[in-house]
Design a protein around this motif. Structure first.
Motif: not given
Ligand code: ZN
Ligand code: ZN
Length: 258
Positions: A59, A61, A63-64, A122, A144, A192
């Motif tokens: 996805h 976000h 942090d990915h 999510h 996630d 989460h």
């Molecule tokens: Zn996420």
């Protein structure tokens, strides 16, 4: 023995990237670390970026996907995600090179590996987890995830290797320093997965995976030991404590399941 070897290059709210290898092929799931860190952590297992066959994104976000801009300037590795996720990523970072962008609808064959994506609950536009299959082995990547849906349960079922989110301890989160709206977001059905939920997902599987990697731990609302103990206790209470190997992924160092 599983056909897959997993190296968690980084895992947590500051950046996620997992290397899944068959010996012949190497895949990344998510690219939430800098290009420099990716190169250095791949180097720790004797690999370089040129050894990667494909990257799969869960996805949009940060942090990915954080490393994608620089990565796509330098490398031509194909990067797969759903069409809606790509749109969201490219709006956030228009500098990403389009030549790398590939769309995965459902199933895809990459050499000896079959890759399937599945929906996860999510707060992103079109989040997905992944299942990889090779020579009768199954590896599932589930992070996630606000709660365990039927699709999530099916992805985990019969996995030999399972990368599973154990994001927070519910009490630590409730008593912690996060503002109420953030606590609410994490605890919601599009947030989460807690340590307990991860444990009960495992306890309800017909067969416990050979290798379990607890992932995406919160640095504020969890502790590696607590995540591990919570999951192990739930399995032993259900009389399922077997010889499954359980690893805990980390933000600041690689963690291998082999
Ligand atoms: Zn996420
Ligand atoms: Zn995340």
């Amino acid at each position: 023995m599983s056909a897959f070897k997993v190296t968690m290059l980084a895992s947590g709210s500051k950046g996620n990237s997992a290397l899944i290898s068959t010996g012949k092929q190497n895949f990344l799931i998510d690219m939430g670390i800098s290009c420099r860190m990716l190169t250095s952590r791949l180097g720790e297992v004797g690999l370089c970026v040129e050894d990667l066959d494909a990257i799969f994104l869960t996805h949009e976000h940060t942090d990915h996907v954080k490393g994608l801009g620089t990565f796509t300037k330098k490398y031509a590795v194909p990067i797969y995600s759903s069409e809606l996720t790509w749109r969201a990523i490219l709006i956030k970072d228009p500098k990403i090179e389009r030549r790398n962008c590939r769309i995965i609808g459902g199933a895809l064959r990459c050499g000896e590996v079959e890759v399937n994506s599945f929906e996860i609950p999510h707060d992103a536009v079109d989040p997905h987890g992944y299942v990889l299959k090779c020579n009768g082995s199954k590896c599932a990547y589930i992070t996630d995830t606000g709660f365990v849906t039927e699709a999530v349960r099916q992805a985990a079922e019969d996995a030999d290797t399972l990368i599973l989110e154990a994001n927070h301890d519910v009490e630590m989160l409730k008593n912690g320093i996060y503002p109420p709206h953030l606590k609410q977001r994490i605890l919601s059905t599009r947030g989460h997965l807690s340590n307990e939920s991860a444990g009960y997902l495992l306890a309800n599987l017909p067969r416990i995976p050979e290798n379990i990697i607890l992932a995406h731990l919160s640095q504020e609302n969890n502790l590696p030991r607590l995540a591990l103990d919570t999951v192990r206790n739930i399995l032993s209470e259900a009389s399922l404590f077997n010889d499954a190997r359980i690893f805990v992924a980390a933000q600041d160092k690689i963690v291998k399941d082999y």
